[in-house]
Design an enzyme around this catalytic site. Sequence first.
Site, PDB file in Angstrom:
ATOM      1  N   GLN A  53      -1.405 -14.961 -54.682  1.00 50.29           N
ATOM      2  CA  GLN A  53      -0.282 -14.237 -55.268  1.00 50.29           C
ATOM      3  C   GLN A  53      -0.665 -12.853 -55.754  1.00 50.29           C
ATOM      4  O   GLN A  53       0.207 -12.025 -56.023  1.00 50.29           O
ATOM      5  CB  GLN A  53       0.325 -15.035 -56.420  1.00 50.29           C
ATOM      6  N   GLY A  81       1.286 -20.601 -64.294  1.00 44.97           N
ATOM      7  CA  GLY A  81       0.246 -20.697 -63.294  1.00 44.97           C
ATOM      8  C   GLY A  81       0.303 -19.495 -62.379  1.00 44.97           C
ATOM      9  O   GLY A  81       1.347 -18.848 -62.243  1.00 44.97           O
ATOM     10  N   HIS A  95       1.595 -27.382 -57.369  1.00 43.53           N
ATOM     11  CA  HIS A  95       2.256 -26.130 -57.005  1.00 43.53           C
ATOM     12  C   HIS A  95       1.210 -25.057 -56.688  1.00 43.53           C
ATOM     13  O   HIS A  95       1.287 -24.383 -55.654  1.00 43.53           O
ATOM     14  CB  HIS A  95       3.166 -25.685 -58.156  1.00 43.53           C
ATOM     15  N   GLU A  96       0.229 -24.908 -57.571  1.00 38.77           N
ATOM     16  CA  GLU A  96      -0.805 -23.882 -57.377  1.00 38.77           C
ATOM     17  C   GLU A  96      -1.692 -24.216 -56.180  1.00 38.77           C
ATOM     18  O   GLU A  96      -2.067 -23.330 -55.406  1.00 38.77           O
ATOM     19  CB  GLU A  96      -1.650 -23.719 -58.631  1.00 38.77           C
ATOM     20  N   HIS A 139      -0.236 -23.093 -52.968  1.00 43.75           N
ATOM     21  CA  HIS A 139      -0.417 -21.663 -52.694  1.00 43.75           C
ATOM     22  C   HIS A 139      -1.721 -21.407 -51.935  1.00 43.75           C
ATOM     23  O   HIS A 139      -1.807 -20.481 -51.127  1.00 43.75           O
ATOM     24  CB  HIS A 139      -0.449 -20.854 -53.995  1.00 43.75           C
ATOM     25  N   CYS A 142       8.883 -19.752 -59.064  1.00 49.18           N
ATOM     26  CA  CYS A 142       7.625 -19.120 -58.676  1.00 49.18           C
ATOM     27  C   CYS A 142       7.684 -17.630 -59.010  1.00 49.18           C
ATOM     28  O   CYS A 142       8.680 -16.974 -58.739  1.00 49.18           O
ATOM     29  CB  CYS A 142       7.407 -19.319 -57.178  1.00 49.18           C
ATOM     30  N   LEU A 143       6.595 -17.137 -59.589  1.00 48.74           N
ATOM     31  CA  LEU A 143       6.546 -15.708 -59.923  1.00 48.74           C
ATOM     32  C   LEU A 143       6.648 -14.828 -58.681  1.00 48.74           C
ATOM     33  O   LEU A 143       7.059 -13.676 -58.770  1.00 48.74           O
ATOM     34  CB  LEU A 143       5.248 -15.398 -60.689  1.00 48.74           C
TER      35      LEU A 143
END
Length: 164
Positions: free
Chosen positions: A51, A46, A130-131, A134, A88-89
């Site tokens: 981000q 994701g 999670h997304e 953000h 997380c990226l």
Amino acid sequence: MALLEILTYQDPALRSKTEEIDHITPEIKNLVRDMSETMEAAYGVGLAAPQVGRLIRLFVYDIGDGPKAVINPRIIRTAGEEVGNEGCLSIPRLLGDVPRAVKLTVAWLDENGKRHKRTVEGFQARVFQHENDHLYGILFTDKALPGSLRMSDDNLNEREAQIA
């Protein structure tokens, strides 16, 4: 298509709230493609627009059946709770145990403007939450159980751990 820079945890954009998308333009469709390509190249499942420095209500995800775009998501209902491993990226190699709802009813638009309302469960529900966080400037570390944050061992199971 282009690979986008994924911002890391120090960037203030990751703590910013996002704006709704009024119209799905060719630029939004291009952004969806670029974000999907970036997510894949980073071995994520994701990626949210903040981000990559865009403060709009958009994320992409791929849980094994091809990339999908979620625009202006709205969580209508939640049910159950389970604790799962997340990463997380934008916070490379950090993992933590995060409680999330097991089931969600969610409404959103796709990149073609089609409306969706669906109940999602399990890993897909975790990715959505999670997304969606953000989009409100919330990172998984804000919700991780105390004492559960830890560094991963190199690339061990990175694809599964790096939700976004």
